[in-house]
Design a protein around this motif. Structure first.
Motif, PDB file in Angstrom:
ATOM      1  N   LEU A 196       0.822  -1.201   0.000  1.00 61.81           N
ATOM      2  CA  LEU A 196       0.000   0.000   0.000  1.00 61.81           C
ATOM      3  C   LEU A 196       0.855   1.249   0.000  1.00 61.81           C
ATOM      4  O   LEU A 196       1.875   1.311   0.690  1.00 61.81           O
ATOM      5  CB  LEU A 196      -0.838   0.022   1.283  1.00 61.81           C
ATOM      6  CG  LEU A 196      -2.186  -0.657   1.272  1.00 61.81           C
ATOM      7  CD1 LEU A 196      -2.724  -0.667   2.683  1.00 61.81           C
ATOM      8  CD2 LEU A 196      -3.135   0.093   0.360  1.00 61.81           C
ATOM      9  N   TYR A 197       0.368   2.242  -0.737  1.00 61.42           N
ATOM     10  CA  TYR A 197       1.022   3.557  -0.785  1.00 61.42           C
ATOM     11  C   TYR A 197      -0.038   4.629  -0.584  1.00 61.42           C
ATOM     12  O   TYR A 197      -1.112   4.548  -1.170  1.00 61.42           O
ATOM     13  CB  TYR A 197       1.697   3.777  -2.143  1.00 61.42           C
ATOM     14  CG  TYR A 197       2.827   2.800  -2.426  1.00 61.42           C
ATOM     15  CD1 TYR A 197       2.557   1.524  -2.930  1.00 61.42           C
ATOM     16  CD2 TYR A 197       4.150   3.155  -2.200  1.00 61.42           C
ATOM     17  CE1 TYR A 197       3.585   0.638  -3.187  1.00 61.42           C
ATOM     18  CE2 TYR A 197       5.189   2.264  -2.472  1.00 61.42           C
ATOM     19  CZ  TYR A 197       4.900   1.011  -2.962  1.00 61.42           C
ATOM     20  OH  TYR A 197       5.915   0.123  -3.218  1.00 61.42           O
ATOM     21  N   GLY A 198       0.285   5.622   0.226  1.00 61.79           N
ATOM     22  CA  GLY A 198      -0.618   6.763   0.361  1.00 61.79           C
ATOM     23  C   GLY A 198      -1.145   6.935   1.769  1.00 61.79           C
ATOM     24  O   GLY A 198      -0.544   6.462   2.738  1.00 61.79           O
ATOM     25  N   THR A 199      -2.294   7.591   1.865  1.00 65.62           N
ATOM     26  CA  THR A 199      -2.824   7.987   3.170  1.00 65.62           C
ATOM     27  C   THR A 199      -3.680   6.889   3.785  1.00 65.62           C
ATOM     28  O   THR A 199      -4.573   6.338   3.134  1.00 65.62           O
ATOM     29  CB  THR A 199      -3.659   9.272   3.028  1.00 65.62           C
ATOM     30  OG1 THR A 199      -2.851  10.260   2.421  1.00 65.62           O
ATOM     31  CG2 THR A 199      -4.141   9.763   4.387  1.00 65.62           C
ATOM     32  N   VAL A 200      -3.383   6.585   5.033  1.00 66.38           N
ATOM     33  CA  VAL A 200      -4.116   5.572   5.796  1.00 66.38           C
ATOM     34  C   VAL A 200      -4.506   6.224   7.116  1.00 66.38           C
ATOM     35  O   VAL A 200      -3.747   7.045   7.651  1.00 66.38           O
ATOM     36  CB  VAL A 200      -3.191   4.353   6.043  1.00 66.38           C
ATOM     37  CG1 VAL A 200      -3.732   3.438   7.114  1.00 66.38           C
ATOM     38  CG2 VAL A 200      -2.951   3.581   4.743  1.00 66.38           C
ATOM     39  N   ILE A 201      -5.695   5.890   7.633  1.00 69.32           N
ATOM     40  CA  ILE A 201      -6.102   6.450   8.931  1.00 69.32           C
ATOM     41  C   ILE A 201      -6.359   5.318   9.920  1.00 69.32           C
ATOM     42  O   ILE A 201      -7.106   4.383   9.635  1.00 69.32           O
ATOM     43  CB  ILE A 201      -7.390   7.296   8.805  1.00 69.32           C
ATOM     44  CG1 ILE A 201      -7.248   8.331   7.684  1.00 69.32           C
ATOM     45  CG2 ILE A 201      -7.706   7.993  10.130  1.00 69.32           C
ATOM     46  CD1 ILE A 201      -8.494   9.163   7.474  1.00 69.32           C
ATOM     47  N   THR A 202      -5.733   5.413  11.083  1.00 73.94           N
ATOM     48  CA  THR A 202      -5.992   4.402  12.110  1.00 73.94           C
ATOM     49  C   THR A 202      -7.331   4.688  12.783  1.00 73.94           C
ATOM     50  O   THR A 202      -7.711   5.844  12.989  1.00 73.94           O
ATOM     51  CB  THR A 202      -4.904   4.365  13.201  1.00 73.94           C
ATOM     52  OG1 THR A 202      -4.989   5.554  13.994  1.00 73.94           O
ATOM     53  CG2 THR A 202      -3.510   4.265  12.617  1.00 73.94           C
ATOM     54  N   ALA A 203      -8.032   3.635  13.082  1.00 70.95           N
ATOM     55  CA  ALA A 203      -9.286   3.754  13.833  1.00 70.95           C
ATOM     56  C   ALA A 203      -9.530   2.409  14.481  1.00 70.95           C
ATOM     57  O   ALA A 203      -9.515   1.388  13.796  1.00 70.95           O
ATOM     58  CB  ALA A 203     -10.451   4.122  12.911  1.00 70.95           C
TER      59      ALA A 203
END
Lengths: 289, 210
Positions: B26-33
């Protein structure tokens, strides 16, 4: 008593960031046995690279640094009170240095104590012994794998498991199957047969202090350990539950006395991040293995 | 097994091309939740008739970043440097099944294309993946240092004071984050497959006494 706190901090650092050589070697063998290019082999490649990086950077192998479980063996005349105080201070210091994640949560309020200390945290076992030196065994027992431990009361109708070693075999295979990949396979399975519910769980976890390649002195248990390691791997669950040849690295079994009414089989699950280290203090010198 | 590179935002066709067992980077923006974040999303954005004014900014940001984006079930160990920048120190996945009651709604509401975690999820999430074009991505449990090294930058953090460090929304930029597709957009779950297959093998090993 001499100030051993810096050495206890080092013991914790080594346990949290540097996987024991026998565990790493077993993971490497598992990697080489898996199907080239498979997801299972890929997971083991990531695991081995992570182990290497964690050692190099002194950062936790896994962000869940678990319950620190200390087994302290001391010669006559030592104060367990003083030892406990020093080890607790070392735990708080190791937490401040980010070798340990703050992992102790007050159950009713949900408040994290922030320093891995509480009335019952970390876990201690003290034992006076006849040797002339101090030995401190530490394991870090993660939460994900703790959640998949299981206890059976034999006979068990569902498993057709009687009060014998065949019944033990059935219970352990069922436990490995129930866990699937949830406990971060490949695992070490610690098994206790007998005891009461509590002592059986404790004895099952004590198996994790054993080197992976030791041979059980009881030939019946040695044979069962070997057979269960092979059979658990026939389940095909594989690393992380992705499928593959390695579901467990080893199965370790011990027995303890039981009541006539009881026959417990307890299987504790240790994730691949089988973090344990030993500190020896002898003649004023400290070694950590 | 093939390896796929996924760049956020991810389009539906790229997701539909994936199948269980595929390895991805994976490349790019990831958000933890994780737990607190999912409950908050349900209570604040999905269930109520109106979103409180104070929460609207975060809502718009999540909508923007999760359209074609990625949720990561993770409670990281973080550090902060002298300039006040955050860094991920250890950041392996946490067990995903706890979000099973919520994830299908979150995927549908925000247009999420991927959920990263460990241990897999249940039938409700699997159905949402199929319906909306999303996948479940299994990261390697315990590989905390390696995954943290794939996190190149912490872009923002939301709700850190309210939820605490492990439970906050961490917006991060990742490069070559390794994972395996274990639930795809075709209704297949590697977890279900493995459970059934290993149950058969178990039955062979502990079949009835002869």
């Amino acid at each position: 008593m001499e100030n051993l706190i810096p050495h206890f901090v080092e013991l914790i650092r080594r346990a949290a960031t540097d996987l024991p050589a026998d565990v790493e070697a077993a993971l490497r063998r598992a990697h080489d046995q898996e199907e080239p290019g498979s997801a299972g082999q890929g997971a083991l490649a990531v695991i081995l690279e992570n182990v290497r990086m964690s050692r190099a950077s002194s950062t936790p192998i896994c962000q869940d640094t678990g319950t620190p479980i200390f087994y302290v063996y001391y010669p006559a005349g030592w104060s367990t009170l003083a030892l406990k105080k020093q080890i607790r201070e070392a735990v708080a210091e190791a937490t401040a240095k980010a070798y340990l994640r703050p992992n102790s949560v007050e159950t009713l309020s949900g408040r994290n104590t922030g320093n891995n200390l509480g009335d019952d945290f970390p876990y201690f076992h003290f034992e006076e012994w006849e040797e002339d030196y101090l030995k401190v065994d530490l394991m870090l027992k993660g939460g994900g794998c703790e959640n998949v431990g299981a206890q059976y009361s034999l006979p068990d109708t569902r498993l057709d498991a009687d009060r014998d070693l065949e019944g033990v075999r059935r219970a352990v295979l069922d436990a490995v199957h129930q866990a699937q990949g949830l406990g971060c396979a490949p695992a070490v399975i610690g098994v206790a047969v007998g005891g009461d519910r509590a002592s059986s769980y404790i004895k099952s976890k004590e198996q994790f202090y054993r080197p992976l390649d030791d041979i059980n002195p009881d030939p019946r248990l040695a044979a069962l350990e070997k057979r269960l390691t092979e059979e658990a791997n026939m389940l095909g669950i594989g690393p992380m539950g992705f499928g593959g040849k390695t579901t467990v690295l080893s199965v370790k079994i011990d027995s303890l006395e039981r009541l006539p009414a009881s026959y417990f089989v307890t299987a504790s699950y240790m994730c691949w991040a089988d973090r344990r280290r030993t500190l020896i203090y002898r003649d004023g010198a400290v070694t950590i293995e | 097994m093939p390896t796929f590179d996924l760049h956020v935002p991810i389009n539906e066709a790229d997701i539909r091309a994936l199948h269980i067992g595929d390895q991805v980077r994976l490349y790019g923006t990831v958000i933890t939740a994780r737990d607190a974040a999912h409950k908050y999303i349900m209570d604040t954005f999905i269930h109520p008739p109106a979103i409180p004014e104070s929460e609207r900014g975060l809502y718009e940001e999540l909508k923007r970043l999760w359209r074609g984006g990625i949720i990561y079930h993770c409670g990281p160990v973080v550090s902060r440097d002298a300039e006040g920048r955050w860094h991920f120190v250890a950041a392996g996945p946490t067990t995903s099944i706890r979000e099973e009651p919520y994830e299908a709604d979150v995927i549908a509401h925000f247009g999420v294309r991927g959920v990263i975690g460990k241990g897999g999820m249940g039938p409700k999430t699997l159905a949402a993946c199929q319906q909306h074009g999303a996948v479940y991505l299994h990261a390697v449990g315990g590989a905390a240092t390696l995954i943290a090294s794939a996190v190149k930058e912490v872009l923002a953090v939301f709700k850190k004071e309210e939820f605490g460090v492990p439970e906050a929304f961490w917006v991060v930029r990742v490069e070559a984050f390794p994972a395996v597709v274990t639930m795809d957009a075709h209704g297949q779950s590697l977890h279900e497959t493995m459970l059934a297959a290993s149950a058969q093998r178990l039955a062979k090993l502990i079949g009835r006494h002869s």
